[in-house]
Motif scaffolding. Structure first.
Motif: not given
Length: 167
Positions: A37-46, A78-83
């Motif tokens: 499965x190829x990760x998308x940009x949002x997956x990479x940010x997560x 805070x970091x979890x909130x961003x994720x």
């Protein structure tokens, strides 16, 4: 009982959060390299958010100082909130996909089109489609599960921080 555990074993809770983040990252890498499965940009940010949460939780678990545990728990929340925000946005895109979905380029297209100096950073941005649901478990996509995990970690961070402040 759970609140007593937070009060008595805050470092163990933080170590468990760190271990859970590492396990989720390992599972993501398995899905990418083992399943294909190829990760998308949002997956990479997560993934970046998970790495940062794991680092903060791990460092905070090592400290004896209560003030640093409160700060670490707050930063972790805070970091979890961003994720969670990124995962919620991706879930929304999966439920209501736009007519034209463009989250990134494919790997071979980047290498053929751009010089290697520009292509290597682009590879780490992901190339999958953010609206595509490739894998589900119990009816929830990877983004949905990511959101649930980030929310649980954020709630743990907030509860831990407030419990440590009361001491």
């Amino acid at each position: 009982m759970f609140l007593n555990f937070l009060d008595q074993q805050p470092r163990r809770v933080l170590a468990l959060v760190c271990a859970a983040c590492i396990a989720m990252l390992a599972f993501g890498l398995y899905l990418q390299h083992g399943v294909g499965l190829e990760p998308c940009p949002m997956c990479i940010v997560q993934r970046y958010a998970l790495v940062l949460v794991a680092i903060v939780a791990g460092i905070t678990a090592l400290t004896q100082r209560q003030g640093l545990r409160v700060t670490g728990a707050g930063v972790m929340a805070l970091l979890s909130g961003v994720g969670a925000f990124v995962a919620a946005r991706q879930s929304f895109l999966q439920w209501y996909p736009p007519e034209i979905a463009s989250c990134g380029r494919d790997l071979y297209g980047m290498i053929e089109t751009f010089p290697l100096k520009r292509a290597i950073p682009m590879i780490f941005k992901g190339s999958g489609d953010c609206t595509k649901i490739d894998w589900t478990f119990l009816g929830l996509s990877i983004a949905n599960w990511s959101f649930v995990c980030f929310v649980v970690i954020a709630v743990l961070g907030i509860a831990l921080g407030f419990r440590q402040l009361k001491k």
